[in-house]
Enzyme design. Structure first.
Site, mmCIF file in Angstrom:
data_model
loop_
_atom_site.group_PDB
_atom_site.id
_atom_site.type_symbol
_atom_site.label_atom_id
_atom_site.label_comp_id
_atom_site.label_asym_id
_atom_site.label_seq_id
_atom_site.Cartn_x
_atom_site.Cartn_y
_atom_site.Cartn_z
ATOM 1 N N GLU A 193 -0.508 -0.865 8.679
ATOM 2 C CA GLU A 193 0.403 0.048 7.971
ATOM 3 C C GLU A 193 1.690 0.336 8.746
ATOM 4 O O GLU A 193 2.758 0.513 8.143
ATOM 5 C CB GLU A 193 -0.322 1.377 7.675
ATOM 6 C CG GLU A 193 -1.354 1.304 6.567
ATOM 7 C CD GLU A 193 -2.724 0.856 7.031
ATOM 8 O OE1 GLU A 193 -3.689 1.001 6.263
ATOM 9 O OE2 GLU A 193 -2.845 0.324 8.159
ATOM 10 N N GLU A 204 -10.202 0.578 5.643
ATOM 11 C CA GLU A 204 -10.581 1.993 5.516
ATOM 12 C C GLU A 204 -11.775 2.147 4.557
ATOM 13 O O GLU A 204 -12.689 2.937 4.811
ATOM 14 C CB GLU A 204 -9.370 2.802 5.043
ATOM 15 C CG GLU A 204 -8.297 2.934 6.124
ATOM 16 C CD GLU A 204 -7.049 3.617 5.629
ATOM 17 O OE1 GLU A 204 -6.710 4.685 6.180
ATOM 18 O OE2 GLU A 204 -6.434 3.100 4.673
#
Ligand code: T1G
Ligand code: NAD
Length: 692
Positions: free
Chosen positions: A131, A111
């Site tokens: 995740e 990210e």
């Protein structure tokens, strides 16, 4: 000119002309702990405002780029700047920013890289958003920025599977801009200098909408439907689909805010706590008492497997899938042929399903060689016996292996129940002997119980642990006892199920309580699938009986493979209640003077799962398992215990041990059965909790 990273400051800057190389150094995996975020934030502010800096490169020291946010910080108040603020700062910088990626760029690490204008990757790098495997979703813009770069369909696959992709695939997908050839940082710095020279404006990922606009919405909705259908009661995969859909339907900032709300929902959920527990449990399981960190594994280039039956064939595939050469030995050519054909057929099914390419199938088959000649084992580094579950047969086979195996070869047994120390005594090198208890189908099931014998050498354990992880298994070291950890607890789970049937619960009632709890299937469906004859033979060997199951076996009803077991299987697969069995149970209950009654799902769970937990605590008491999280790994990876509940010991602690002890005492008084007698471990732990 370098500004060194001090221990407390894990961020350093080196200037090469107008390019500032920012290096993060936070071993072992450069997780984005607060101790990284703060200095990184301050450094970026300084470089943003520094006129001499024309471009910025972000890179990491050590074996990998950032492997994500610091998972140990979850559940605690997040210190500012948080990752979203850091990425917002980075994205607003008007100078070219370049992420230089090696090793793995995962989760928050990817990210952050998506907050840069450009990404340069080492050819061997892997990039992903895992995740979902922690019961989460990317919480720092990954669900909104990734679709902008690779398109919503690819992003959906990456985010809902959590599987990383290779740098070459990332290049094709538009996730990285170029692959390094002459040194990652040097190439990234050169790339940044060229961009700076070309001049801006530099388009932030958040502003790229072309791939989102071009998205095939119908195809996206179809993929989302498929993900939801396979979610098995887990919230995270579903939330991931909602976030990616938002990225397509909503303006960037609204989608980002929606992502945040979903992340907060998940990070505070029991499911994510359970899955984070299992993440660290896998890491802890690799730490074995009495084995020093410095002990090195032995090299394993070729594995020998004796017996090409149900387990031998699956084990051979597990190693071939991991790229390791296998020598398969059978007692007779017919059996060998049968075994090799079954393997070939399994791979062909995977090819037909599109989950394996023809080339990969050919490569794996090429790693397998079959023989009936034990001499062919002379160049194996590990030899595993998977022959009949019979002490005499196994001892004879192990003695034959011992004769041909070279010094330093590890010899292992795949026995389910037999005494590993007794088997070790049949070879001249018990220090090189251990149990490797795979689970059926061995090419699929992730669990491997590594059984530590009384003489097993530390480097044998280290070797089997790292080998298991290299072929995608979850290894747990266990001690020697009947049924090791998993099967021993399974026996306890089943100890009272027949009483439940006699007292009025049907097999379907019991199985429904289990599937509602989150198991893929209940005990009766599982026994019918595995075959009732296996445990029947085991009971007879131990002089034990099971009133209903023995009756079924005496009728030749061994489950799905005979079309009848606890259920009827008219079409060979679908379980249907069997009126004839219901009558037999009712008659037996009458004969035993048991009045049938309605039994709640809660009672069913108490009389099956609580004995399992109790037996798990006895195993901890005896040191057969080193820690509660090992027991959890066994059950989640070997017996389908619901992932979102973290394993039986973790679930028991969430539920409250003292309440479980009370109910165990209740059923112990009711039934007099030992499986309900709370262990000393449980009593001591609850006493401890009460004091605290
Ligand atoms: N946070 C904290 N500790 C971590 C960590 C992390 N992200 N990753 C690894 N460790 C520890 C691990 O516990 C072990 O500790 C040591 O590092 C070595 O790990 C906002 C929400 C990178 C592929 O899920 O997959 O970003 O046992 O033994 O086999 O969207 O670690 O030595 O004390 O596994 O070489 C997303 C997790 C986080 C990746 C390396 N990232 N890590 O494997 O070493 S959530 C992940 C891995 C997130 C944002 C969200 C692997 C690895 P110890 P290891 P390895
Ligand atoms: P299986 O009957 O399917 O296969 C055993 C194979 O061993 C047969 O092909 C047989 O020909 C071969 N064999 C027998 N004697 C031999 C010898 N002297 N030399 C070479 N090959 C010989 O049995 P299985 O289910 O694969 O079980 C094998 C072992 O794995 C047993 O110890 C069992 O307890 C254990 N195990 C089984 C399971 C399971 O679910 N089936 C799970 C875990 C462990």
């Amino acid at each position: 000119m370098a500004e060194a990273a001090s221990s407390e400051n894990k961020v350093s800057v080196e200037h090469r002309g107008g390019v500032a190389i920012v290096t993060i150094d936070n071993p072992p995996v450069n997780a984005l702990s607060f101790s990284v975020r703060k200095p990184l934030h301050d450094t970026l502010v300084r470089l943003r405002d520094d006129a001499a800096t024309a471009a910025i490169v972000l890179t990491c020291a050590g074996r990998t780029f950032i492997a994500g946010a610091d998972i140990t910080e979850f559940g605690k108040p997040m210190q500012d700047p948080d990752l979203r603020a850091l990425i917002a700062l980075l994205e607003a910088i008007e100078k070219p920013t370049v992420a230089a990626i090696h090793g793995t760029a995962l989760g928050g690490g990817l990210e952050l890289a998506l907050g840069c204008h450009f990404r340069v990757a080492d050819k061997a790098a892997k990039l992903g958003l895992p995740e979902v495997k922690l019961g989460l979703l990317p919480g720092a813009g990954g669900t909104v920025r990734l679709p902008a770069l690779v398109g919503p369909l690819k992003a959906l696959d990456m985010i809902t599977s959590g599987a990383p992709i290779a740098a070459t695939e990332a290049l094709e997908a538009g996730l990285v801009d170029t692959l390094a050839t002459d040194g990652l940082v040097a190439d990234a710095a050169a790339f940044a200098a060229v961009k700076a020279a070309e001049g801006g404006p530099f388009v932030a990922v958040r502003s790229r909408r072309d791939k989102i606009a071009a998205a095939d919405r119908e195809q996206l909705e179809a993929r989302i439907k498929a993900v939801i259908a396979k979610a098995k009661g887990l919230r995270a995969p579903v939330a991931c689909t909602e976030a990616v859909r938002n990225a397509v339907l909503l303006p960037f900032d609204e989608a980002l805010a929606a992502e945040r709300a979903l992340f907060v929902e998940l990070v505070t959920s029991d499911q994510s706590r359970a899955q984070r527990h299992l993440f660290f449990a896998e890491r802890e399981a690799a730490k074995v008492a009495g084995v020093d960190k410095s002990v090195k594994p032995r090299p394993i280039h070729r594995v020998g497997i004796i017996g090409a039956g149900t387990m031998g064939g699956g084990i051979a595939m597990a190693f071939a899938n991991g790229g390791i050469a296998v020598t398969l030995v059978e007692a007779a050519h017919e059996a060998l042929q049968r075994g090799l054909e079954r393997i070939e057929k399994n791979y062909a099914i995977s090819v037909s399903r599109g989950s394996l390419s023809d080339a990969a199938k050919a490569a794996r088959m090429a790693l397998l060689s079959g023989t009936t000649d034990y001499a062919a084992l002379a160049d194996c580094d590990l030899i595993i016996e998977a022959v009949f579950e019979d002490m005499a047969v196994k001892k004879e086979v192990l003695a034959s292996i011992d004769k041909v195996a070279k010094p330093g070869t590890i010899i292992a047994t795949n026995t389910s129940y037999l005494d590993v120390n007794a088997l070790a005594a049949s070879v001249s090198r018990p220090q090189d002997f251990a149990g490797m208890h795979f689970f059926s189908p061995a090419n699929i099931m992730k669990l491997l119980e590594i059984v530590r014998g009384k003489d097993t050498a530390p480097d044998v354990l280290v070797t089997l642990l790292s080998l298991a992880r290299s072929i995608g298994k979850v290894p747990v070291v266990v001690g020697v006892c009947h049924g090791f950890v998993g099967n021993r607890m399974l026996t306890a789970r089943g100890a009272d199920v027949e009483a439940l049937l006699l007292e009025g619960a049907s097999p379907a009632d019991v199985d429904k309580a289990f599937t509602d709890f989150g198991w893929p299937m209940g005990p009766f469906q599982m026994w019918d699938l595995a075959g009732l004859d296996i445990s029947w033979r085991n009971r007879k060997a131990l002089g034990k009986t099971a009133l209903i199951a023995d009756w079924l076996c005496e009728q030749g009803r061994f489950g799905q493979k005979t079309g009848r077991g606890f259920y009827l299987y008219a079409d060979g697969r679908t379980a249907q209640p069997d009126p004839e069995l219901a009558i037999h149970i009712a008659n037996e209950a009458k004969r035993l003077g048991i009045a049938p009654r309605v039994i709640s799902a809660e009672e069913i769970i108490e009389r099956t799962l609580y004995p399992l937990i109790n037996e798990g605590s006895r195993i901890l008491e005896e040191g057969i398992a080193a820690r509660e999280s090992d027991v959890d790994l066994v059950w989640v990876n070997g017996y389908g215990f619901p992932l979102g509940k973290g394993g039986p010991m973790f679930w028991a602690r969430q539920k409250g041990l003292s309440g479980i002890v009370d109910r165990l005492n209740h059923w112990h008084q009711q039934t007099g059965k030992d499986v309900f007698k709370p262990s000393e471990w449980l009593k001591a732990t609850t006493a401890e909790q009460t004091v605290r």
